[in-house]
Scaffold this motif. Structure first.
Motif, PDB file in Angstrom:
ATOM      1  N   ASP A 185      -3.757   5.110  -0.610  1.00  0.00           N
ATOM      2  CA  ASP A 185      -4.918   5.068  -1.496  1.00  0.00           C
ATOM      3  C   ASP A 185      -4.750   4.102  -2.661  1.00  0.00           C
ATOM      4  OD1 ASP A 185      -3.063   6.399  -3.064  1.00  0.00           O
ATOM      5  OD2 ASP A 185      -4.091   8.328  -2.978  1.00  0.00           O
ATOM      6  N   THR A 186      -3.599   3.428  -2.760  1.00  0.00           N
ATOM      7  CA  THR A 186      -3.317   2.562  -3.904  1.00  0.00           C
ATOM      8  C   THR A 186      -2.535   1.351  -3.416  1.00  0.00           C
ATOM      9  OG1 THR A 186      -3.216   4.500  -5.356  1.00  0.00           O
ATOM     10  CG2 THR A 186      -2.216   2.471  -6.187  1.00  0.00           C
ATOM     11  N   VAL A 187      -2.784   0.188  -4.053  1.00  0.00           N
ATOM     12  CA  VAL A 187      -2.081  -1.033  -3.673  1.00  0.00           C
ATOM     13  C   VAL A 187      -1.473  -1.661  -4.919  1.00  0.00           C
ATOM     14  CG1 VAL A 187      -2.250  -3.311  -2.606  1.00  0.00           C
ATOM     15  CG2 VAL A 187      -3.673  -1.421  -1.746  1.00  0.00           C
ATOM     16  N   ALA A 247       0.842  -1.189   0.000  1.00  0.00           N
ATOM     17  CA  ALA A 247       0.000   0.000   0.000  1.00  0.00           C
ATOM     18  C   ALA A 247       0.877   1.239   0.000  1.00  0.00           C
ATOM     19  CB  ALA A 247      -0.914   0.001   1.225  1.00  0.00           C
ATOM     20  N   VAL A 248       0.490   2.216  -0.823  1.00  0.00           N
ATOM     21  CA  VAL A 248       1.260   3.464  -0.932  1.00  0.00           C
ATOM     22  C   VAL A 248       0.299   4.643  -1.055  1.00  0.00           C
ATOM     23  CG1 VAL A 248       3.166   2.273  -2.095  1.00  0.00           C
ATOM     24  CG2 VAL A 248       1.383   3.395  -3.456  1.00  0.00           C
ATOM     25  N   ARG A 249       0.868   5.837  -0.900  1.00  0.00           N
ATOM     26  CA  ARG A 249       0.151   7.046  -1.253  1.00  0.00           C
ATOM     27  C   ARG A 249       0.526   7.379  -2.688  1.00  0.00           C
ATOM     28  NH1 ARG A 249       1.265  12.427   2.183  1.00  0.00           N
ATOM     29  NH2 ARG A 249       3.249  12.215   1.060  1.00  0.00           N
ATOM     30  N   PHE A 250      -0.468   7.467  -3.580  1.00  0.00           N
ATOM     31  CA  PHE A 250      -0.199   7.626  -5.013  1.00  0.00           C
ATOM     32  C   PHE A 250       0.672   8.848  -5.285  1.00  0.00           C
ATOM     33  CE2 PHE A 250      -1.139   8.929  -9.381  1.00  0.00           C
ATOM     34  CZ  PHE A 250      -0.950   7.739 -10.050  1.00  0.00           C
ATOM     35  N   SER A 251       0.519   9.897  -4.500  1.00  0.00           N
ATOM     36  CA  SER A 251       1.306  11.127  -4.725  1.00  0.00           C
ATOM     37  C   SER A 251       2.786  10.938  -4.430  1.00  0.00           C
ATOM     38  CB  SER A 251       0.747  12.271  -3.881  1.00  0.00           C
ATOM     39  OG  SER A 251       0.799  11.942  -2.489  1.00  0.00           O
ATOM     40  N   ASP A 252       3.171   9.848  -3.761  1.00  0.00           N
ATOM     41  CA  ASP A 252       4.587   9.573  -3.488  1.00  0.00           C
ATOM     42  C   ASP A 252       5.295   8.912  -4.669  1.00  0.00           C
ATOM     43  OD1 ASP A 252       4.561  10.615  -0.916  1.00  0.00           O
ATOM     44  OD2 ASP A 252       3.988   8.697   0.011  1.00  0.00           O
ATOM     45  N   LEU A 278       8.560  -0.093  -7.296  1.00  0.00           N
ATOM     46  CA  LEU A 278       7.185  -0.068  -7.791  1.00  0.00           C
ATOM     47  C   LEU A 278       7.173   0.425  -9.225  1.00  0.00           C
ATOM     48  CD1 LEU A 278       5.754   1.720  -4.636  1.00  0.00           C
ATOM     49  CD2 LEU A 278       5.782  -0.739  -5.069  1.00  0.00           C
ATOM     50  N   PRO A 279       6.676  -0.364 -10.181  1.00  0.00           N
ATOM     51  CA  PRO A 279       6.694   0.046 -11.582  1.00  0.00           C
ATOM     52  C   PRO A 279       5.672   1.152 -11.861  1.00  0.00           C
ATOM     53  CG  PRO A 279       5.479  -1.996 -11.362  1.00  0.00           C
ATOM     54  CD  PRO A 279       6.052  -1.691 -10.006  1.00  0.00           C
ATOM     55  N   ALA A 280       5.969   1.922 -12.895  1.00  0.00           N
ATOM     56  CA  ALA A 280       5.048   2.978 -13.313  1.00  0.00           C
ATOM     57  C   ALA A 280       3.835   2.364 -14.020  1.00  0.00           C
ATOM     58  CB  ALA A 280       5.768   3.949 -14.243  1.00  0.00           C
ATOM     59  N   GLY A 281       2.777   3.152 -14.146  1.00  0.00           N
ATOM     60  CA  GLY A 281       1.624   2.735 -14.943  1.00  0.00           C
ATOM     61  C   GLY A 281       0.384   2.380 -14.154  1.00  0.00           C
ATOM     62  N   LEU A 282       0.505   2.220 -12.839  1.00  0.00           N
ATOM     63  CA  LEU A 282      -0.677   1.884 -12.052  1.00  0.00           C
ATOM     64  C   LEU A 282      -1.513   3.140 -11.809  1.00  0.00           C
ATOM     65  CD1 LEU A 282      -1.768  -0.746 -10.727  1.00  0.00           C
ATOM     66  CD2 LEU A 282      -0.817   0.078  -8.572  1.00  0.00           C
ATOM     67  N   LYS A 283      -2.834   3.010 -11.887  1.00  0.00           N
ATOM     68  CA  LYS A 283      -3.719   4.148 -11.676  1.00  0.00           C
ATOM     69  C   LYS A 283      -3.946   4.388 -10.187  1.00  0.00           C
ATOM     70  CE  LYS A 283      -6.359   3.606 -15.983  1.00  0.00           C
ATOM     71  NZ  LYS A 283      -7.716   3.392 -16.563  1.00  0.00           N
ATOM     72  N   ALA A 284      -4.224   5.646  -9.866  1.00  0.00           N
ATOM     73  CA  ALA A 284      -4.542   5.994  -8.480  1.00  0.00           C
ATOM     74  C   ALA A 284      -5.777   5.219  -8.031  1.00  0.00           C
ATOM     75  CB  ALA A 284      -4.785   7.491  -8.360  1.00  0.00           C
ATOM     76  N   GLY A 285      -5.739   4.651  -6.814  1.00  0.00           N
ATOM     77  CA  GLY A 285      -6.862   3.914  -6.262  1.00  0.00           C
ATOM     78  C   GLY A 285      -6.929   2.461  -6.665  1.00  0.00           C
ATOM     79  N   ALA A 286      -5.934   2.001  -7.435  1.00  0.00           N
ATOM     80  CA  ALA A 286      -5.953   0.608  -7.891  1.00  0.00           C
ATOM     81  C   ALA A 286      -5.917  -0.350  -6.705  1.00  0.00           C
ATOM     82  CB  ALA A 286      -4.774   0.346  -8.817  1.00  0.00           C
ATOM     83  N   ASN A 287      -6.679  -1.428  -6.825  1.00  0.00           N
ATOM     84  CA  ASN A 287      -6.688  -2.528  -5.856  1.00  0.00           C
ATOM     85  C   ASN A 287      -7.102  -2.092  -4.445  1.00  0.00           C
ATOM     86  OD1 ASN A 287      -5.716  -4.417  -7.836  1.00  0.00           O
ATOM     87  ND2 ASN A 287      -3.687  -3.509  -7.567  1.00  0.00           N
TER      88      ASN A 287
END
Length: 417
Positions: free
Chosen positions: A119-121, A70-75, A136-145
């Motif tokens: 907000d994202t996993v 789990a991460v904060r998408f803005s990071d 963590l690879p690029a390309g995941l959308k905010a709020g995923a999973n």
């Protein structure tokens, strides 16, 4: 508990359509079934006595849909991947803590609450662990999973409507929203017997002219599938002196008496006179085939329905006529029956103004379209036409014939709509 009154069945008229009969039942009959509360483990197939509203969100809290990080998408950075230190581990059932997640990732497992600020996993198979950090690879959308609180069911939502016949998924939803028991309608108490001196119990030795009673077996099985508590009263003989007393005794402690045979106008059809001797009878001369001779009446506070003697007519009239009656008396919502379209692979002629049910089997034609093939024998006493077909093609009152290629609506067996 509501009671039936002497004018409940005052339908009048020489001949009723199926829809008129169902409408009259819905308009004039009270709900007889009382209410009891049962645990969820005993509620399958019962009728919900009232609306069930959830006081909880489902899910209760934002949680992870996967095992991962789990991460904060803005990071996340704009590069091909972001390397963040891993701070802690959060399994399902653990409290998320109070500190907001910022500039780091947290190991998380499916169902665990999202850490504050996250907000994202990322799924664990999509990342690369490097010691105490994770790439963590690029390309995941905010709020995923991430599953949001209340995204399944929001607090205050209706989860089960009154009158619904409860299913295992209904019970699971009730459990998930905090219910351990539900208020349900009591099972309708239905007394069933067959009439006829020619009848013998299944398996019994047959004297000349006798047949085994199949109607009662059919009715008991269908009624139990419809949720009724059935009392099997066996076979009543064609004795006009004994029938009234037996009917009066059957009415005691039952919501409905259901018989087969003996309701026509022949010299050996004594049920009509017996009902009139202890209650009130009004014939439903229904515009239906098979099964026109159907009788309804009242014996004390107990409803009475007399079905035809032929087994296919019994099957059709129980499902088309008695089922709506059971739904009304039992407080169940009666939904439109599900059907499926098919292309007729048969020709058929019928009278206008009468609804008919034709036994058909379904096959796929050379062009891939589902076709309905008529069973070769029409008789209302041909039991093999039920076991040898897939369902009934319904031909409405306005239809006077079917040609090959016409569209028909088919209800599959068993017709517990």
């Amino acid at each position: 508990m509501a009671q039936l009154t002497d004018d409940c069945f005052a339908f009048g008229g020489p001949l009723l359509s199926v829809d008129e009969a169902a409408a009259l039942v819905a308009e004039r009959l009270p709900v007889l079934a009382g209410i009891e509360t049962v645990p969820l483990t005993e509620a399958d197939g019962r009728i919900a006595a009232g609306d069930v509203v959830t006081g909880l969100d489902l899910p209760l809290f934002d949680n992870s849909a996967v095992d991962g990080y789990a991460v904060r998408f803005s990071d996340l950075t704009a590069g091909p991947e972001t390397l963040l230190p891993v701070r802690g581990r959060l399994p399902a059932g653990a409290a998320p803590g109070c500190d907001a997640l910022s500039g780091s990732a947290m190991r998380i497992f499916t169902g665990a609450p999202m850490p504050p600020g996250a907000d994202t996993v990322f799924m664990q198979e999509d990342v690369r662990r490097e010691g105490d950090a994770v790439a963590l690879p690029a390309g995941l959308k905010a709020g995923a999973n991430r599953r949001l609180a209340g995204e399944d069911v929001a607090r205050g939502s209706l989860v089960i409507p009154a009158g619904r016949r409860l299913t295992p998924p209904d019970l699971a939803l009730a459990a998930a929203t905090g219910h351990a028991a539900l208020a349900v309608r009591r099972r309708l108490r239905v007394a069933v017997f067959s009439t006829g001196d020619e009848l013998a119990e299944p398996g019994a030795a047959l004297r000349p002219g006798a047949i085994h009673d199949s109607n009662r077996v059919l009715l008991v099985a269908l009624l139990r599938r419809l949720g009724a508590a059935v009392t099997d009263l066996g076979i009543l003989r064609d004795d006009p002196a004994l029938l009234p007393g037996l009917l009066r005794a059957a009415a005691d402690g039952h919501d409905l008496i259901l018989t087969s045979g003996g309701v026509s106008t022949g010299e050996e059809d004594h049920v009509k006179a017996a009902v009139e001797a202890v209650g009130r009878l009004v014939f439903w001369r229904l515009a239906i085939k098979p099964g026109r001779p159907v009788a309804m009446g009242l014996i004390g506070d107990t409803a009475f329905v007399g079905l035809p003697g032929n087994p296919v007519a019994v099957y059709v009239t129980l499902l088309v006529v008695v089922r709506p009656l059971l739904a009304r008396l039992g407080g169940a919502r009666l939904d439109a029956p599900p059907s499926e379209p098919a292309r007729a692979a048969f020709r058929y002629r019928k009278k206008a103004g009468r609804r008919e049910y034709v036994r058909v089997s379904l096959r796929r034609g050379a062009d891939g379209v589902v076709e309905a093939v008529k069973f070769p024998r029409d008789g209302a006493g041909v039991l093999s036409s039920l076991t040898g077909s897939d369902g009934l093609a319904e031909l409405p009152e306005a239809v006077t014939g079917v040609e090959e290629g016409d569209r028909v609506e088919v209800f599959r067996h068993p017709l517990l709509w």
